[in-house]
Enzyme design. Structure first.
Site, mmCIF file in Angstrom:
data_model
loop_
_atom_site.group_PDB
_atom_site.id
_atom_site.type_symbol
_atom_site.label_atom_id
_atom_site.label_comp_id
_atom_site.label_asym_id
_atom_site.label_seq_id
_atom_site.Cartn_x
_atom_site.Cartn_y
_atom_site.Cartn_z
ATOM 1 N N LEU A 18 0.838 -1.201 0.000
ATOM 2 C CA LEU A 18 0.000 0.000 0.000
ATOM 3 C C LEU A 18 0.875 1.254 0.000
ATOM 4 O O LEU A 18 0.599 2.222 -0.697
ATOM 5 C CB LEU A 18 -0.941 0.001 1.218
ATOM 6 C CG LEU A 18 -1.886 1.197 1.316
ATOM 7 C CD1 LEU A 18 -2.831 1.261 0.112
ATOM 8 C CD2 LEU A 18 -2.711 1.157 2.607
ATOM 9 N N LYS A 19 1.936 1.206 0.773
ATOM 10 C CA LYS A 19 2.873 2.335 0.804
ATOM 11 C C LYS A 19 3.378 2.634 -0.610
ATOM 12 O O LYS A 19 3.353 3.766 -1.076
ATOM 13 C CB LYS A 19 4.053 1.984 1.700
ATOM 14 C CG LYS A 19 5.214 2.959 1.634
ATOM 15 C CD LYS A 19 6.486 2.333 2.192
ATOM 16 C CE LYS A 19 7.666 3.247 2.004
ATOM 17 N NZ LYS A 19 7.588 4.446 2.839
ATOM 18 N N ILE A 432 21.581 20.757 18.324
ATOM 19 C CA ILE A 432 21.063 19.596 19.065
ATOM 20 C C ILE A 432 21.765 18.297 18.669
ATOM 21 O O ILE A 432 21.569 17.263 19.307
ATOM 22 C CB ILE A 432 19.529 19.490 18.885
ATOM 23 C CG1 ILE A 432 18.854 20.810 19.284
ATOM 24 C CG2 ILE A 432 18.920 18.372 19.706
ATOM 25 C CD1 ILE A 432 19.131 21.275 20.708
ATOM 26 N N GLY A 433 22.556 18.325 17.617
ATOM 27 C CA GLY A 433 23.339 17.120 17.332
ATOM 28 C C GLY A 433 23.486 16.787 15.869
ATOM 29 O O GLY A 433 24.581 16.740 15.334
ATOM 30 N N SER A 434 22.371 16.565 15.184
ATOM 31 C CA SER A 434 22.511 16.105 13.805
ATOM 32 C C SER A 434 22.540 17.282 12.839
ATOM 33 O O SER A 434 21.939 18.326 13.079
ATOM 34 C CB SER A 434 21.353 15.177 13.451
ATOM 35 O OG SER A 434 20.127 15.842 13.606
ATOM 36 N N GLU A 485 26.470 13.598 13.475
ATOM 37 C CA GLU A 485 25.795 12.297 13.439
ATOM 38 C C GLU A 485 25.652 11.649 12.049
ATOM 39 O O GLU A 485 24.659 10.970 11.785
ATOM 40 C CB GLU A 485 24.403 12.378 14.108
ATOM 41 C CG GLU A 485 24.435 12.912 15.531
ATOM 42 C CD GLU A 485 23.052 12.995 16.202
ATOM 43 O OE1 GLU A 485 22.139 12.254 15.799
ATOM 44 O OE2 GLU A 485 22.905 13.806 17.145
ATOM 45 N N HIS A 642 18.263 16.346 25.924
ATOM 46 C CA HIS A 642 17.388 17.052 24.986
ATOM 47 C C HIS A 642 16.050 16.336 24.925
ATOM 48 O O HIS A 642 15.991 15.110 24.900
ATOM 49 C CB HIS A 642 18.021 17.098 23.597
ATOM 50 C CG HIS A 642 17.050 17.489 22.523
ATOM 51 N ND1 HIS A 642 16.545 18.758 22.414
ATOM 52 C CD2 HIS A 642 16.455 16.753 21.546
ATOM 53 C CE1 HIS A 642 15.681 18.792 21.404
ATOM 54 N NE2 HIS A 642 15.615 17.594 20.869
ATOM 55 N N CYS A 644 12.225 16.639 22.823
ATOM 56 C CA CYS A 644 11.621 17.338 21.687
ATOM 57 C C CYS A 644 10.190 17.758 21.941
ATOM 58 O O CYS A 644 9.337 17.469 21.130
ATOM 59 C CB CYS A 644 11.525 16.484 20.450
ATOM 60 S SG CYS A 644 12.794 15.366 20.159
ATOM 61 N N HIS A 695 11.188 22.445 11.936
ATOM 62 C CA HIS A 695 10.314 21.576 11.144
ATOM 63 C C HIS A 695 9.984 22.143 9.772
ATOM 64 O O HIS A 695 9.389 21.469 8.946
ATOM 65 C CB HIS A 695 9.019 21.280 11.914
ATOM 66 C CG HIS A 695 9.292 20.562 13.192
ATOM 67 N ND1 HIS A 695 9.452 21.227 14.386
ATOM 68 C CD2 HIS A 695 9.500 19.250 13.448
ATOM 69 C CE1 HIS A 695 9.724 20.339 15.334
ATOM 70 N NE2 HIS A 695 9.762 19.132 14.796
HETATM 71 N N1 GLN Z 1 20.612 14.396 18.746
HETATM 72 C C1 GLN Z 1 19.474 14.070 17.968
HETATM 73 C C2 GLN Z 1 19.500 14.862 16.674
HETATM 74 O O1 GLN Z 1 19.956 15.937 16.669
HETATM 75 C C3 GLN Z 1 18.196 14.369 18.681
HETATM 76 C C4 GLN Z 1 17.015 13.954 17.872
HETATM 77 C C5 GLN Z 1 15.693 14.119 18.551
HETATM 78 O O2 GLN Z 1 15.567 14.858 19.475
HETATM 79 N N2 GLN Z 1 14.687 13.442 18.080
HETATM 80 O O3 GLN Z 1 19.048 14.420 15.657
HETATM 81 ZN ZN ZN Z 2 14.349 16.868 19.414
#
Ligand code: GLN
Ligand code: ZN
Length: 756
Positions: A18-19, A432-434, A485, A642, A644, A695
């Site tokens: 389906l996807k 935040i990292g990535s 990352e 962290h 979200c 986002h």
């Molecule tokens: N360290 C992760 C990133 O930056 C944190 C991801 C998250 O909070 N969902 O992607």
């Molecule tokens: Zn997050």
């Protein structure tokens, strides 16, 4: 006689058919007729599977092109104004995904699962109008195959509880508008056959929110039952107990009550009442949310307990919830260890379990084949208990003997040492990292996994990426850097793959939303960490700069909540085992020169139980395992975490007790409103409230970020604040990330220069 059923069956297709069809349709490579044909084929296949597995009562309307809450909005004509001039599939998919004129409707998690539904948007002014064509069609499609189905509906009280109203008022007030449509629908359904089963899902009553709605429950279902004697209503709840609602429902004429005895064993307390009312009980005894082979003996003993209260004739054996939450079939798992595979059961295997359970429970003379199945089930469950794949004495001993609950020094002591060592300015900037997951690194990871490139070319690709991101961050002028990352496909899978006790399927896809599926890893045995998981990458990144690079780990609660967890140990113990592995990793990182380490707990909040009475237990082990994970950090090592989301109001005390030196959170979309709780409770540790929303691809301007920072400064002092985006940047492009972060740094510098 109906002896068994399942609450619902997954729809995405065992090969994600389906996807694939949906995505072809969205790309205009096939037309809607084509998609519809594919859907019919899948539905038929799924009905036949269930029939051939010995399921008596099979559902329709558990199929959906995108989401069944969205289907309910279409059913009721609850169409937000911005979509009003659209029709049919164009309307449907625009509501789900947006189009060039209208943004998509909001999406959020279905109770405490990882399935996401489309949040209904209601308005008091709207005229609702029934559109029952999907339900009618599906019922007929199944009937043509000789299958008389139960029709699955989402109940009006649950639907309204999950909806939002554009004027912000309580949606329940709209029951008067919605209820007549359900009545009209049930009237129509009553004409489909002499007898039609309708399963109405009201899982809201498995939460504490349901208690406020109890007064509406009786009236609603009294009225529904009056419509026609040919309709047999099964009111179903899942994910926890719903004892309060059962007390009410036994006084209505509903035909049956469906209860979850896996996540809501407390439902046993309602059995006496149900028996008195002489209603059927649809007993959810096969776990619809986990992937372990049922222990038939145990389940039969549970059913026997139930039948101490309820006449056997009134019991129908069922799954605890829809099988939507587990993968389809073990059939395609070729790489799994044979022994481990024998412990598992996905949706199709669960159908077999429901069927054999009803044979054991109801029929005295079993066939030889059935007897064999039962014997094998017993052997496998026995062997699993004793398998050396599960038991790791060293881990077990460590849990027993070396429990360290928190860091040695208080926050006040630690922060002094850290500030002296790290010398970071006020309003320190970081991320935040990535960083963007480019085509190139995805390709490198894929090729390495499939042995198409060797280790050193893979590592070189990753190093190139790290070099680039360090260089970019230095150019931008960020204070605390990250490595980006690139080596991680997913923040849980990456660690799971390196931990002993973790398993992975090849085809264990579970629908997350729309056409999106995830393949959660599973924990089958005691967890240990054969070797360091992140040190090489972090050390490399740190060697490339004189600035501080922040190490990046996923926390134990998140690792656990995003995996299928073994059912033979308490979650709290599994969490401690993961925590020990993380604490070893932290120690290795700090010994290798990493001065700041972030332990992400993105799924901390979603793990909260649906019932307040169970909160304390969850909070206790979740908190303890986080603290255990970071307990190896020396005073000089700064621990970040962290999360979200932003609404911390009800868990702020727990967050505070996690005792992270710095926490980064999502707040950009709420100004400073959601930060206020930190000030209100006198939170001492440092906080990095996101200053822009990641986002969307939009690049925030300097002024906008400046304004946001000033709002934050109204709540917390400069020395307590860090400045960062809302979340990781992996879903963005470099073209978006670079100017956004530049603007963030400019904004901070402007504010730093202002004399205050
Ligand atoms: N360290 C992760 C990133 O930056 C944190 C991801 C998250 O909070 N969902 O992607
Ligand atoms: Zn997050």
């Amino acid at each position: 006689m109906i002896k068994n059923t399942v609450v619902g069956y997954p729809r995405i297709g065992e090969q994600r058919e389906l996807k694939k069809a949906l995505e072809l349709f969205w790309n205009k490579e096939i037309d809607f007729n084509h998609l519809e044909e594919k859907a019919i084929e899948l539905k038929q296949r799924h009905w036949n599977y269930q029939k051939n597995s010995g399921i008596d009562l099979i559902s329709t309307n558990d199929f959906s092109y995108y989401d069944n809450v969205l289907d309910t909005s279409i059913l009721l004509g609850a169409i937000p104004k911005r979509f009003k001039d659209l029709e049919n599939e164009e309307l449907y998919f625009a509501m789900a995904r947006g189009n060039k004129n209208a943004v998509a409707m909001e999406m959020t998690k279905w109770f405490n699962t990882n399935y996401h539904y489309i949040v209904p948007e209601l308005s008091i002014e709207d005229e609702y109008k029934l559109n029952s064509s999907k339900i009618r069609k599906e019922y007929q499609e199944a009937k043509q195959l000789g299958i008389k189905t139960k029709i699955n509906l989402i109940g009006p009280l649950t639907y309204l509880s999950l909806a939002k109203r554009i004027d912000g008022k309580d949606c329940i007030e709209l029951l008067n508008k919605i209820k007549p449509l359900y009545v009209e629908l049930l009237k129509e359904i009553s004409t489909y056959d002499d007898e039609v089963f309708v399963q109405i899902d009201e899982p809201i009553f498995a939460t504490d929110k349901g208690t406020k709605l109890l007064s509406l429950l009786k009236n609603t279902y009294d009225d529904f039952c009056q419509i026609s004697s040919s309709i047999k209503i099964i009111v179903t709840t899942y994910f926890d107990h719903s004892n309060e609602a059962t007390k009410v429902l036994v006084h209505t004429p509903v035909y049956a009550i469906g209860l979850d005895f896996v996540s809501g064993i407390e439902n046993l307390q309602s059995l006496e009442l149900i028996e008195k009312s002489n209603k059927k009980l649809f007993a959810g005894v096969v776990n619809g949310r986990n992937i372990w082979k049922n222990d038939l003996k145990k389940t039969i003993s549970l059913l026997n307990t139930i039948s101490n209260f309820i006449k056997k004739d009134n019991i129908v054996i069922s799954t605890s919830c829809s099988l939507l939450h587990v993968p389809y079939t073990l059939k395609y798992e070729e790489k799994l260890d044979f022994e481990i595979k024998s412990w598992l059961s996905f949706a199709n295997e669960k159908l077999g379990e429901v069927s054999i359970l009803s044979k054991i429970f109801f029929i005295k003379n079993l066939s030889d084949i059935d007897k064999k199945v039962i014997k094998l089930n017993k052997e496998i469950n026995e062997s699993r208990k004793h398998s050396n794949k599960i038991h790791d004495i060293i881990t077990q001993d460590r849990i027993k003997n070396n429990f360290k609950f928190s860091r040695n020094e208080s926050f006040e002591e630690r922060i002094k040492v850290q500030k002296k060592l790290l010398q970071y300015p006020e309003l320190t900037t970081t991320t935040i990292g990535s960083f963007p997951q480019t085509q190139e690194i995805r390709k490198a990871r894929r090729e390495y996994k499939n042995n198409l490139i060797d280790k050193s070319s893979y590592e070189n690709k990753m190093k190139e990426y790290i070099d680039y991101s360090i260089k970019i961050q230095e150019e931008i002028g960020l204070d605390i850097l990250v490595h980006g990352e690139p080596e991680r496909n997913d923040m849980v899978e990456y660690f799971g793959e390196q931990l002993k006790g973790y398993g992975f399927s090849q085809n264990g896809w579970v629908q997350s939303y729309g056409s999106r599926c995830v393949k959660p890893p599973f924990i089958y045995g005691d967890i240990s960490r054969p070797k360091a998981m992140t040190v090489t990458w972090l050390k490399y990144a740190q060697s490339k700069t004189s600035k501080v690079v922040k190490g990046m780990l996923t926390g134990p609660v998140t690792i656990l909540n995003w995996s299928f967890v073994r059912d033979d140990k308490e979650k709290s113990e599994v969490a401690s085992q993961i925590a020990l592995a993380i604490s070893d990793e932290i120690d290795d990182l700090q010994k290798n020169g990493i001065k700041i380490i972030q332990v992400d707990e993105a799924a901390f909040k979603e793990g909260y139980p649906l019932r307040d009475e169970k909160r304390v237990t969850y909070e206790k082990w979740a908190l303890e395992s986080f603290k255990l994970a970071v307990s190896s950090a020396e005073a000089k090592t700064q621990i970040h975490t962290h999360m979200c989301y932003s609404n911390f109001n009800d868990i702020i005390k727990t967050i505070e007790s996690m005792d992270a030196d710095v926490i980064s959170i999502e707040t950009a979309r709420s100004g400073n409103k959601l930060l206020k709780i930190f000030a209100e409770v006198g939170y001492k540790q440092e906080v990095g409230p996101g200053v822009y929303d990641i986002h969307s691809p939009r690049i925030p301007s300097v002024e906008e970020i400046e304004k946001q920072i000033k709002l934050l400064l109204e709540v917390l002092p400069k020395k307590q604040l860090w400045i960062n985006p809302d979340c990781g940047l992996k879903t963005r492009k470099w073209e978006e990330v670079i100017p956004s972060l530049k603007n963030m740094v400019i904004a901070v510098n402007k504010i730093r220069q202002e004399k205050r």
